[in-house]
Design an enzyme around this catalytic site. Structure first.
Site, PDB file in Angstrom:
ATOM      1  N   GLY A  16       0.838  -1.193   0.000  1.00 34.86           N
ATOM      2  CA  GLY A  16       0.000   0.000   0.000  1.00 34.86           C
ATOM      3  C   GLY A  16       0.869   1.236   0.000  1.00 34.86           C
ATOM      4  N   GLN A  52       2.658   9.920   1.563  1.00 29.32           N
ATOM      5  CA  GLN A  52       3.963   9.261   1.624  1.00 29.32           C
ATOM      6  C   GLN A  52       4.886   9.664   0.486  1.00 29.32           C
ATOM      7  OE1 GLN A  52       2.149   5.134   2.469  1.00 29.32           O
ATOM      8  NE2 GLN A  52       4.154   5.070   3.475  1.00 29.32           N
ATOM      9  N   CYS A  59       6.282  -0.266   7.586  1.00 32.65           N
ATOM     10  CA  CYS A  59       5.813   0.907   6.826  1.00 32.65           C
ATOM     11  C   CYS A  59       6.939   1.414   5.956  1.00 32.65           C
ATOM     12  CB  CYS A  59       5.358   1.999   7.794  1.00 32.65           C
ATOM     13  SG  CYS A  59       4.754   3.502   6.986  1.00 32.65           S
ATOM     14  N   LEU A  60       6.619   1.750   4.717  1.00 34.42           N
ATOM     15  CA  LEU A  60       7.628   2.266   3.802  1.00 34.42           C
ATOM     16  C   LEU A  60       8.188   3.607   4.268  1.00 34.42           C
ATOM     17  CD1 LEU A  60       5.961   1.409   0.370  1.00 34.42           C
ATOM     18  CD2 LEU A  60       7.733   0.120   1.597  1.00 34.42           C
ATOM     19  N   HIS A  65      -4.175   0.673   7.723  1.00 34.21           N
ATOM     20  CA  HIS A  65      -2.844   1.288   7.724  1.00 34.21           C
ATOM     21  C   HIS A  65      -2.783   2.467   6.751  1.00 34.21           C
ATOM     22  CE1 HIS A  65       1.711   0.807   8.021  1.00 34.21           C
ATOM     23  NE2 HIS A  65       1.570   1.627   7.003  1.00 34.21           N
ATOM     24  N   GLU A  66      -3.278   2.257   5.530  1.00 35.76           N
ATOM     25  CA  GLU A  66      -3.185   3.318   4.521  1.00 35.76           C
ATOM     26  C   GLU A  66      -4.157   4.464   4.807  1.00 35.76           C
ATOM     27  OE1 GLU A  66      -0.674   3.379   2.647  1.00 35.76           O
ATOM     28  OE2 GLU A  66      -0.105   1.324   3.150  1.00 35.76           O
ATOM     29  N   HIS A 109      -2.751   6.807   7.344  1.00 30.56           N
ATOM     30  CA  HIS A 109      -1.810   7.778   6.781  1.00 30.56           C
ATOM     31  C   HIS A 109      -2.518   9.073   6.387  1.00 30.56           C
ATOM     32  CE1 HIS A 109       2.185   6.088   6.606  1.00 30.56           C
ATOM     33  NE2 HIS A 109       1.764   4.968   6.035  1.00 30.56           N
TER      34      HIS A 109
END
Length: 213
Positions: free
Chosen positions: A68, A73, A126-127, A168-169, A172
């Site tokens: 994702g 991000q 997480c990226l 999670h997304e 963000h």
């Protein structure tokens, strides 16, 4: 008071990002854009630019690789995210975590709410927080409401690992990182995860690191 002409519009930011070659640069924790609620999408990007931006988000997510990626991000504070999970995992992990393949999709202005009382606790990464993972307890099923990239309404219940990805997304887009919801005693480097905590559940990690599930 009119906005300063020195402040780039969201369209300008996206155009500038798309002028580069290769995957988009991913913003790391510590950048304020990750800690602010994103602006609802309301046509700030025309259809052609939105399609190009979605394609860039998809390619960046896949190159990372991740399951994702939210617009903040890459430094764009819009309520927009892409998700996809081919779920290349052993059957044991698939069964325990509910990690089933999730086809590529776009979430525009998503919100979620728990769909039942059951919660599940697993390691997440997480990226935007590279190199680390931690256990997060989340609702096992959520009701997702959003639009897709064409403006069609989405209203469905999502379960298992796809529900975790959606949460999670979407978090963000509200300025929330997974660490805000994590059991911090579980925080582990990717190296420690590979060496010690690669089991299907975090039960052994909970015993070894001293936290409750």
């Amino acid at each position: 008071m009119a906005p300063s002409s020195d402040v780039p519009s969201l369209r300008d930011r996206v155009e500038e990002l798309l002028s580069r070659t290769g995957p988009l640069p991913i913003v790391a924790a510590g950048d304020p854009v990750l800690r602010r609620a994103a602006e609802p999408f309301d046509g700030q990007l025309d259809a052609a630019l939105l399609a190009r931006f979605v394609a860039a988000l998809r390619d960046t997510m896949r190159a990372a690789p991740g399951v994702g990626l939210a617009a903040p991000q890459v430094g764009v504070p819009l309520r927009l995210a892409v998700i996809e999970d081919p779920a290349p995992v052993p059957d044991e992990i698939r069964e325990v975590r509910g990690r089933v393949p999730l086809p590529f999709r776009v979430l525009v202005n998503p919100v979620y709410e728990p769909a039942g009382p059951e919660r599940a606790a697993f390691f997440e990464g997480c990226l935007s927080v590279p190199g680390w993972q931690a256990v997060v307890a989340r609702p096992a099923a959520v009701r997702l409401r959003a639009q897709d990239e064409h403006g069609s309404a989405v209203d469905e219940v999502v379960t298992g690992w796809p529900a975790r990805i959606v949460q999670h997304e979407t978090d963000h887009l509200d300025g929330t990182l997974y660490l805000d919801r994590a059991e911090l005693r579980s925080l582990s480097s990717n190296e420690a995860m590979a060496e010690r905590w690669a089991q299907p559940t975090p039960a052994r990690a909970a015993e070894g690191l001293g936290f409750s599930l």
